[in-house]
Design an enzyme around this catalytic site. Structure first.
Site, PDB file in Angstrom:
ATOM      1  N   GLY A  39       0.791  -1.359  -0.175  1.00 40.84           N
ATOM      2  CA  GLY A  39      -0.129   0.171  -0.335  1.00 40.84           C
ATOM      3  C   GLY A  39       0.751   0.922   0.215  1.00 40.84           C
ATOM      4  O   GLY A  39       0.363   2.668   0.142  1.00 40.84           O
ATOM      5  N   ARG A  97      -9.975  24.034   5.771  1.00 40.66           N
ATOM      6  CA  ARG A  97     -10.023  24.866   6.629  1.00 40.66           C
ATOM      7  C   ARG A  97     -10.252  25.021   7.890  1.00 40.66           C
ATOM      8  O   ARG A  97     -10.617  25.218   8.819  1.00 40.66           O
ATOM      9  CB  ARG A  97     -11.481  23.973   6.276  1.00 40.66           C
ATOM     10  N   LYS A 194     -24.876  31.789   9.198  1.00 37.71           N
ATOM     11  CA  LYS A 194     -25.379  29.936   9.537  1.00 37.71           C
ATOM     12  C   LYS A 194     -24.315  29.904  10.843  1.00 37.71           C
ATOM     13  O   LYS A 194     -23.387  30.724  11.114  1.00 37.71           O
ATOM     14  CB  LYS A 194     -24.720  29.394   8.463  1.00 37.71           C
ATOM     15  N   THR A 227     -20.421  18.404   3.083  1.00 36.91           N
ATOM     16  CA  THR A 227     -21.563  18.221   2.212  1.00 36.91           C
ATOM     17  C   THR A 227     -23.365  18.141   2.071  1.00 36.91           C
ATOM     18  O   THR A 227     -24.135  17.448   1.681  1.00 36.91           O
ATOM     19  CB  THR A 227     -22.514  17.825   4.184  1.00 36.91           C
ATOM     20  N   GLY A 229     -24.932  20.597   3.633  1.00 34.86           N
ATOM     21  CA  GLY A 229     -25.371  21.119   4.350  1.00 34.86           C
ATOM     22  C   GLY A 229     -25.627  22.506   4.396  1.00 34.86           C
ATOM     23  O   GLY A 229     -26.917  22.742   4.584  1.00 34.86           O
ATOM     24  N   THR A 230     -24.662  23.229   4.164  1.00 35.00           N
ATOM     25  CA  THR A 230     -24.906  24.827   3.607  1.00 35.00           C
ATOM     26  C   THR A 230     -25.677  25.117   3.179  1.00 35.00           C
ATOM     27  O   THR A 230     -26.441  26.343   3.400  1.00 35.00           O
ATOM     28  CB  THR A 230     -22.799  25.286   3.769  1.00 35.00           C
TER      29      THR A 230
HETATM   30  C1  R5P Z   1     -16.858  26.552   5.350  1.00 32.45           C
HETATM   31  O1  R5P Z   1     -17.496  27.169   5.435  1.00 32.45           O
HETATM   32  C2  R5P Z   1     -16.846  26.401   3.409  1.00 32.45           C
HETATM   33  O2  R5P Z   1     -16.980  27.905   3.302  1.00 32.45           O
HETATM   34  C3  R5P Z   1     -17.709  25.836   3.086  1.00 32.45           C
HETATM   35  O3  R5P Z   1     -19.562  26.589   3.595  1.00 32.45           O
HETATM   36  C4  R5P Z   1     -18.458  24.439   3.969  1.00 32.45           C
HETATM   37  O4  R5P Z   1     -17.135  24.071   3.883  1.00 32.45           O
HETATM   38  C5  R5P Z   1     -19.560  24.038   3.086  1.00 32.45           C
HETATM   39  O5  R5P Z   1     -19.227  22.449   3.943  1.00 32.45           O
HETATM   40  P1  R5P Z   1     -20.795  21.961   3.956  1.00 32.45           P
HETATM   41  O6  R5P Z   1     -21.300  21.268   2.850  1.00 32.45           O
HETATM   42  O7  R5P Z   1     -20.301  20.329   4.315  1.00 32.45           O
HETATM   43  O8  R5P Z   1     -21.477  22.828   5.197  1.00 32.45           O
END
Ligand code: R5P
Length: 314
Positions: A39, A97, A194, A227, A229-230
């Site tokens: 690996g 991030r 958010k 994900t 989610g935002t």
């Molecule tokens: C962080 O704040 C970035 O700008 C994105 O808003 C974030 O990484 C999006 O992540 P997710 O799609 O999981 O909400």
């Protein structure tokens, strides 16, 4: 820069590497980036790079650790093979991030990764839309961090999405990006406030919209979708606030877990994403390529020309 321009690709994004190569008319170097039976990563550059100006194209996208380690080992191999300059072309910079200690006893991963890349032997970095411009300061070598606003603004304008629209930052961190796009198009912009409920599951709450979206097409612009989610939380809120329809555009599409299915089931009209990471195929996803942009910038770096001249409006 005197040496011959050479391109080497890892395994993270072969299609983008091929596109950059075709735009430049420079073939990818003959290089093996494989795995040993246990690996471990096996890198072998099979042609001379002595004295060359080498650009290594590798996004540190999922599987992040595999792709990061490939990048480091390719750079190490090139340095030991006497390349005269090595530029790490990292269209998507993973771990970016994690750039500060937002709570106690956590790493600053983006800084550690920067140290790895420099220690491996990179002389420069070329990337696109880091979450925060200050990340450039994690390196002591030159970093070209390309902006996404002109790319999105041109696309929205060409596709007729710029009329009656409002550009939306889906969180406060995206405000500069959104205002950059809005200013170029002469559009208003808004910001969604958010709160992230859980870092692990990506669960977020969209709380308020600052700005007017009623009756308009809302186009969210952000650096990363992971994900989803935002943007999904923001989409619901924007519609509650009267937005006529909602689009979203991203520099980097990670699409973790079931993000694509959740987007398909949502009321989002379309999601625009670049190919810094190979984008998934889905009826709601619209791909835009950054291959030509990276090729143009690589050419400019190689010829010691100004990079900012490609973006005369800044
Ligand atoms: C962080 O704040 C970035 O700008 C994105 O808003 C974030 O990484 C999006 O992540 P997710 O799609 O999981 O909400």
């Amino acid at each position: 820069m005197g040496g011959e321009l050479k391109l080497v690709a890892g395994n993270s994004n072969p299609a983008l590497a091929e596109e950059i190569s075709a735009c430049l008319g420079v073939p990818l170097c003959d290089a093996e980036v494989g795995r040993f039976p246990d690996g471990e990563i096996n890198v072998h550059i099979k042609e001379t790079v002595r004295g060359a100006d080498v650009f290594v194209i590798q996004s540190t996208s999922p599987p992040v650790n595999e792709h990061l380690m490939e990048l480091l080992l390719i750079i190490d191999a090139l340095r030991r093979a006497s390349a005269s300059r090595i530029t790490a072309v990292i269209p998507y910079y993973g771990y970016s991030r994690q750039d500060r200690k937002h709570i106690g006893r956590v790493p600053i991963s983006a800084k550690l990764v920067a140290n790895f890349i420099e220690t491996a032997g990179a002389n420069r970095v070329l990337t696109l839309d880091l979450p925060a411009g200050q990340l450039q300061g994690f390196f002591d070598i030159p970093v070209d961090n390309l902006r996404i606003d002109p790319i999105f603004a041109d696309y929205f304008s060409q596709e007729g999405l710029a009329q009656d629209s409002v550009i939306v930052a889906p969180d406060v961190g995206a405000a500069r990006r959104a205002s950059g796009v809005a200013e170029r198009l002469g559009l208003p912009y808004a910001i969604v406030e958010k709160a992230r409920v859980s870092d692990k599951t990506g669960q977020v709450e969209a709380r308020h919209v600052i700005g007017e979206v009623k009756g308009r097409r809302a186009i969210m612009v952000d650096d990363i979708i992971s994900t989803g989610g935002t943007i999904l939380a923001a989409t619901d809120l924007l519609q509650e606030c009267g937005a006529r329809e909602v689009y979203a555009a991203f520099s980097h599409g990670i699409f973790a877990a079931d993000a694509v299915q959740r987007i398909e089931q949502s009321s989002l009209r379309g999601v625009i994403v670049t190919n810094t990471i190979p984008p998934p195929v889905s009826p709601k996803l619209i791909h835009i390529s950054v291959g030509k942009l990276f090729a143009d910038i690589i050419e400019r770096i190689h010829e010691d020309q100004s990079v900012s001249k490609l973006f005369p409006h800044y």
